[in-house]
Motif scaffolding. Structure first.
Motif, PDB file in Angstrom:
ATOM      1  N   UNK A 121       0.823  -1.209   0.000  1.00  0.00           N
ATOM      2  CA  UNK A 121       0.000   0.000   0.000  1.00  0.00           C
ATOM      3  C   UNK A 121       0.857   1.259   0.000  1.00  0.00           C
ATOM      4  N   UNK A 122       1.937   1.238   0.763  1.00  0.00           N
ATOM      5  CA  UNK A 122       2.852   2.390   0.790  1.00  0.00           C
ATOM      6  C   UNK A 122       3.437   2.629  -0.600  1.00  0.00           C
ATOM      7  N   UNK A 123       3.798   1.548  -1.281  1.00  0.00           N
ATOM      8  CA  UNK A 123       4.359   1.671  -2.632  1.00  0.00           C
ATOM      9  C   UNK A 123       3.307   2.157  -3.626  1.00  0.00           C
ATOM     10  N   UNK A 124       2.072   1.697  -3.479  1.00  0.00           N
ATOM     11  CA  UNK A 124       0.998   2.080  -4.402  1.00  0.00           C
ATOM     12  C   UNK A 124       0.697   3.566  -4.321  1.00  0.00           C
ATOM     13  N   UNK A 125       0.576   4.099  -3.107  1.00  0.00           N
ATOM     14  CA  UNK A 125       0.153   5.510  -2.997  1.00  0.00           C
ATOM     15  C   UNK A 125       1.297   6.471  -2.701  1.00  0.00           C
ATOM     16  N   UNK A 126       2.503   5.953  -2.525  1.00  0.00           N
ATOM     17  CA  UNK A 126       3.658   6.832  -2.378  1.00  0.00           C
ATOM     18  C   UNK A 126       3.794   7.489  -1.024  1.00  0.00           C
ATOM     19  N   UNK A 127       3.431   6.787   0.025  1.00  0.00           N
ATOM     20  CA  UNK A 127       3.605   7.289   1.385  1.00  0.00           C
ATOM     21  C   UNK A 127       4.498   6.334   2.163  1.00  0.00           C
ATOM     22  N   UNK A 128       4.949   6.777   3.320  1.00  0.00           N
ATOM     23  CA  UNK A 128       5.751   5.901   4.173  1.00  0.00           C
ATOM     24  C   UNK A 128       4.861   4.812   4.765  1.00  0.00           C
ATOM     25  N   UNK A 129       5.471   3.712   5.133  1.00  0.00           N
ATOM     26  CA  UNK A 129       4.715   2.630   5.769  1.00  0.00           C
ATOM     27  C   UNK A 129       4.069   3.113   7.065  1.00  0.00           C
ATOM     28  N   UNK A 130       4.775   3.962   7.781  1.00  0.00           N
ATOM     29  CA  UNK A 130       4.248   4.501   9.027  1.00  0.00           C
ATOM     30  C   UNK A 130       2.982   5.327   8.781  1.00  0.00           C
ATOM     31  N   UNK A 131       3.006   6.171   7.746  1.00  0.00           N
ATOM     32  CA  UNK A 131       1.842   7.002   7.421  1.00  0.00           C
ATOM     33  C   UNK A 131       0.667   6.136   6.976  1.00  0.00           C
ATOM     34  N   UNK A 132       0.961   5.116   6.176  1.00  0.00           N
ATOM     35  CA  UNK A 132      -0.093   4.202   5.722  1.00  0.00           C
ATOM     36  C   UNK A 132      -0.678   3.453   6.909  1.00  0.00           C
ATOM     37  N   UNK A 133       0.173   2.973   7.790  1.00  0.00           N
ATOM     38  CA  UNK A 133      -0.279   2.235   8.965  1.00  0.00           C
ATOM     39  C   UNK A 133      -1.198   3.098   9.830  1.00  0.00           C
ATOM     40  N   UNK A 134      -0.842   4.360   9.988  1.00  0.00           N
ATOM     41  CA  UNK A 134      -1.671   5.291  10.764  1.00  0.00           C
ATOM     42  C   UNK A 134      -3.060   5.423  10.139  1.00  0.00           C
ATOM     43  N   UNK A 135      -3.118   5.585   8.823  1.00  0.00           N
ATOM     44  CA  UNK A 135      -4.402   5.723   8.139  1.00  0.00           C
ATOM     45  C   UNK A 135      -5.211   4.422   8.216  1.00  0.00           C
ATOM     46  N   UNK A 136      -4.531   3.298   8.115  1.00  0.00           N
ATOM     47  CA  UNK A 136      -5.213   2.011   8.189  1.00  0.00           C
ATOM     48  C   UNK A 136      -5.828   1.781   9.568  1.00  0.00           C
ATOM     49  N   UNK A 137      -5.162   2.235  10.620  1.00  0.00           N
ATOM     50  CA  UNK A 137      -5.727   2.114  11.968  1.00  0.00           C
ATOM     51  C   UNK A 137      -7.060   2.868  12.050  1.00  0.00           C
ATOM     52  N   UNK A 138      -7.082   4.048  11.472  1.00  0.00           N
ATOM     53  CA  UNK A 138      -8.310   4.847  11.474  1.00  0.00           C
ATOM     54  C   UNK A 138      -9.404   4.157  10.644  1.00  0.00           C
ATOM     55  N   UNK A 139      -9.036   3.639   9.483  1.00  0.00           N
ATOM     56  CA  UNK A 139     -10.012   2.936   8.646  1.00  0.00           C
ATOM     57  C   UNK A 139     -10.539   1.685   9.347  1.00  0.00           C
ATOM     58  N   UNK A 140      -9.675   1.011  10.077  1.00  0.00           N
ATOM     59  CA  UNK A 140     -10.101  -0.177  10.823  1.00  0.00           C
ATOM     60  C   UNK A 140     -11.032   0.205  11.970  1.00  0.00           C
ATOM     61  N   UNK A 141     -10.727   1.298  12.651  1.00  0.00           N
ATOM     62  CA  UNK A 141     -11.563   1.768  13.766  1.00  0.00           C
ATOM     63  C   UNK A 141     -12.976   2.106  13.294  1.00  0.00           C
ATOM     64  N   UNK A 142     -13.107   2.529  12.038  1.00  0.00           N
ATOM     65  CA  UNK A 142     -14.420   2.871  11.483  1.00  0.00           C
ATOM     66  C   UNK A 142     -15.029   1.712  10.702  1.00  0.00           C
ATOM     67  N   UNK A 143     -14.453   0.523  10.869  1.00  0.00           N
ATOM     68  CA  UNK A 143     -14.972  -0.699  10.266  1.00  0.00           C
ATOM     69  C   UNK A 143     -15.058  -0.623   8.747  1.00  0.00           C
ATOM     70  N   UNK A 144     -14.020  -0.054   8.136  1.00  0.00           N
ATOM     71  CA  UNK A 144     -13.954   0.003   6.683  1.00  0.00           C
ATOM     72  C   UNK A 144     -12.997  -1.048   6.123  1.00  0.00           C
TER      73      UNK A 144
END
Length: 125
Positions: free
Chosen positions: A70-93
């Motif tokens: 995912x980091x490679x696909x959208x061009x962000x750091x793994x840390x930034x992607x992980x942060x966004x994924x935590x939020x998406x998971x918290x909202x059941x997406x």
């Protein structure tokens, strides 16, 4: 009234006569979701409205991907992607599974996929 808006635009948006249609009003009120549902749906749409998160969800619509992918696909750091994924998971997406030390993410269900497809189809029309 907002002084920035042109009076013509405002006048076009108004009924020229005051007429309430009781049956239509009653039907519309009966169809309204409850306040809690409106709040939850609004929060969900705010989460999806972020461009980075929408890109992540769009990528996950195609297939399950690990954080590194995912980091490679959208061009962000793994840390930034992980942060966004935590939020998406918290909202059941999204949901994830671990395979050894690698976390693979996917959309939670078809509702999420439908939401993304509908939003993107709407802007393409």
């Amino acid at each position: 009234m907002d002084s920035q808006l042109s009076p013509t635009l405002l006048d076009d948006d108004l009924c020229e006569v005051n007429c309430v249609h009781p049956e239509a009003v009653q039907a519309a009120r009966a169809a309204l979701p409850d306040t809690g549902q409106v709040g939850e749906a609004s929060a969900l749409l705010k989460v999806v409205a972020d461009p980075t998160r929408l890109r992540l969800l769009s990528a996950l619509k195609t297939c399950e991907l690990c954080v590194c992918d995912l980091a490679a696909v959208i061009g962000l750091s793994e840390s930034a992607v992980s942060h966004q994924l935590r939020l998406l998971r918290a909202h059941r997406l999204v949901t994830f599974r671990k395979e050894g030390r690698v976390a693979y993410y996917r959309l939670l269900d078809q509702h999420v996929s439908g939401l993304i497809v509908s939003a993107l189809d709407h802007v393409r029309e």
